[in-house]
Design a protein around this motif. Structure first.
Motif, PDB file in Angstrom:
ATOM      1  N   ILE A  69      53.429  47.414  42.745  1.00  0.00           N
ATOM      2  CA  ILE A  69      53.371  46.369  43.620  1.00  0.00           C
ATOM      3  C   ILE A  69      54.832  45.866  43.603  1.00  0.00           C
ATOM      4  O   ILE A  69      55.299  45.331  42.656  1.00  0.00           O
ATOM      5  CB  ILE A  69      52.392  45.337  43.022  1.00  0.00           C
ATOM      6  CG1 ILE A  69      51.264  45.872  43.134  1.00  0.00           C
ATOM      7  CG2 ILE A  69      52.562  44.087  44.185  1.00  0.00           C
ATOM      8  CD1 ILE A  69      50.082  44.686  42.682  1.00  0.00           C
ATOM      9  N   GLY A  70      55.353  46.116  44.742  1.00  0.00           N
ATOM     10  CA  GLY A  70      56.659  45.632  44.985  1.00  0.00           C
ATOM     11  C   GLY A  70      56.865  44.207  45.801  1.00  0.00           C
ATOM     12  O   GLY A  70      55.975  43.881  46.508  1.00  0.00           O
ATOM     13  N   ASN A  71      58.013  43.562  45.613  1.00  0.00           N
ATOM     14  CA  ASN A  71      58.311  42.269  46.300  1.00  0.00           C
ATOM     15  C   ASN A  71      57.189  41.203  46.118  1.00  0.00           C
ATOM     16  O   ASN A  71      56.882  40.756  46.918  1.00  0.00           O
ATOM     17  CB  ASN A  71      58.481  42.614  47.952  1.00  0.00           C
ATOM     18  CG  ASN A  71      59.494  43.243  48.068  1.00  0.00           C
ATOM     19  OD1 ASN A  71      60.874  43.011  47.877  1.00  0.00           O
ATOM     20  ND2 ASN A  71      59.731  44.576  48.818  1.00  0.00           N
ATOM     21  N   GLN A  72      56.698  41.089  44.854  1.00  0.00           N
ATOM     22  CA  GLN A  72      55.788  40.081  44.463  1.00  0.00           C
ATOM     23  C   GLN A  72      56.301  39.527  43.259  1.00  0.00           C
ATOM     24  O   GLN A  72      56.584  40.293  42.498  1.00  0.00           O
ATOM     25  CB  GLN A  72      54.329  40.746  44.620  1.00  0.00           C
ATOM     26  CG  GLN A  72      53.821  41.131  45.805  1.00  0.00           C
ATOM     27  CD  GLN A  72      53.444  40.113  46.549  1.00  0.00           C
ATOM     28  OE1 GLN A  72      52.420  39.224  46.293  1.00  0.00           O
ATOM     29  NE2 GLN A  72      54.294  39.565  47.859  1.00  0.00           N
ATOM     30  N   VAL A  73      55.863  38.160  42.993  1.00  0.00           N
ATOM     31  CA  VAL A  73      55.894  37.587  41.643  1.00  0.00           C
ATOM     32  C   VAL A  73      54.797  38.215  40.953  1.00  0.00           C
ATOM     33  O   VAL A  73      53.668  38.139  41.289  1.00  0.00           O
ATOM     34  CB  VAL A  73      56.001  36.161  41.656  1.00  0.00           C
ATOM     35  CG1 VAL A  73      55.886  35.474  40.508  1.00  0.00           C
ATOM     36  CG2 VAL A  73      57.003  35.587  42.577  1.00  0.00           C
TER      37      VAL A  73
END
Length: 388
Positions: free
Chosen positions: A164-168
């Motif tokens: 999962i990219g670009n997520q906290v």
């Protein structure tokens, strides 16, 4: 502080969402020149901290942060990785997807892209398609766990690792051998834009933020920007206008309404570049072009060309989307082989009228990664993966 550290600090509270602790910053006794970021002799409400940070935000890297641990990708030749962006309306995801395809192609791995369309139904369908197709990994870009929890659970149970990219990172779903979190620079970009507004406005700005409601992470990024304003620009105020990818056509109307409600707004932030056109249309509808300055994040070539034109966009943050595609490829390879992942860093840079003239605005330059620093990372990754 990195975005994941910021988010963890928030989730450690009972409410789950808190702002950064405000630093004790003395007001600068010099006025900040909006054009150059340099200080002059008069008083201002903007902190010297913002001006100092701005100088760093504007500079390219000395070198890309490529991992150092080699891995043999040859056992994966002929396999397929699925790339699922939350929406292909975003120019950032288009560039990252192309780079992922290029990177995996160097080791003989195929890439299949499936558009999430900003809806849980389409996202889940894409993830299910990847599982049914026998993918060795799924790269889900900007899709929170909550938006597709059942689909994520099913993929992981089927032995298909998910990146999962670009997520906290979601602490209820910690990283393991089937799940990895590759954070982008969403918080850093919003903080950089806050620094620029603080300096450009001389410490007194009224900012409208078109905040994405696609999942929870964009809210963390905006909260970090608001906390930064508290630190370096106590004379700045922010208003949030909620927007979504699924209701993209409503952005002009809601932006116009917010501007008409508050005629003092003088800066408008389209949090992500896919919302920039709709945001600018709303500014035009409200008759405020030339009266407000635009900012945005996740910008690519089209956005930088708009910045160079000087019509509306005055500052734009971008993360190294091409490099991110190669990082995602590295993560997919390592997870498919059951190897431990290194800690990845996705660089970012702020672009304004001050430095846009030094940037080559072409598709070739965009694809090379040169906007952010010396673009030697392709050869570096190939060496890591055992490609001669």
């Amino acid at each position: 502080m990195k975005s994941h550290q910021i988010a963890r600090a928030r989730r450690g509270t009972a409410a789950g969402v808190v702002l950064l602790t405000a630093l004790s910053l003395a007001a600068c006794s010099e006025e900040v020149d909006a054009g150059s970021g340099e200080a002059s002799s008069a008083s201002t409400g903007a902190s010297a901290e913002a001006a100092a940070a701005l100088a760093t935000h504007l500079q390219p890297l000395d070198a890309y942060p490529v991992p150092t641990e080699p891995i043999d990708a040859s056992p994966l030749v002929g396999e397929t990785v699925y790339y699922v962006p939350i929406t292909q309306q975003s120019p950032q995801f288009s560039i990252t997807g192309q780079a992922l395809t290029e990177a995996l192609g160097t080791v003989g791995i195929n890439t299949q892209t499936c558009n999430g369309n900003g809806t849980p139904t389409d996202i889940s369908a894409c993830i299910g398609q990847a599982v049914n197709a026998g993918a060795i990994a799924i790269v889900a870009d900007a899709i929170s766990y909550g938006l597709a929890s059942n689909a994520y659970d099913s993929a992981r149970a089927a032995g298909v690792p998910v990146i999962i990219g670009n997520q906290v990172p979601d602490e209820e779903h910690p990283a393991d051998e089937t799940l990895a979190w590759v954070e982008g620079a969403g918080s850093e970009i919003q903080v950089a834009l806050a620094d620029w507004v603080a300096v450009d406005s001389g410490g007194a700005a009224d900012v409208l933020i078109n905040q994405s409601m696609d999942g929870t992470t964009p809210g963390y990024y905006v909260a970090d920007a608001q906390a930064r304003f508290d630190e370096v620009c106590p004379g700045c105020t922010t208003t949030i206008n909620e927007v979504t990818s699924a209701n993209f056509s409503l952005i002009p109307t809601s932006t116009s309404a917010a501007l008409l409600k508050d005629p003092n707004i003088d800066y408008v932030n389209a949090q992500f570049a896919q919302n920039l056109q709709g945001t600018q249309s709303g500014v035009e509808q409200a008759g405020r072009i030339g009266k407000v300055k635009g900012t945005t994040g996740s910008v690519q070539l089209g956005g930088l060309q708009a910045l160079a034109s000087g019509t509306f966009l005055a500052a734009a943050g971008a993360q190294a989307s091409v490099f991110q595609g190669w990082v995602d490829a590295d993560a997919a390879i390592r997870m498919a082989l059951g190897a431990e992942l290194p800690e990845y860093t996705i660089p970012y840079r702020l672009f304004t009228q001050e430095n846009i003239g030094d940037v080559t605005l072409s598709e070739e330059a965009e694809a090379s990664g040169e906007w952010f620093g010396p673009a030697t990372f392709r050869a570096d990754f190939a060496t890591l993966w055992g490609v001669s």
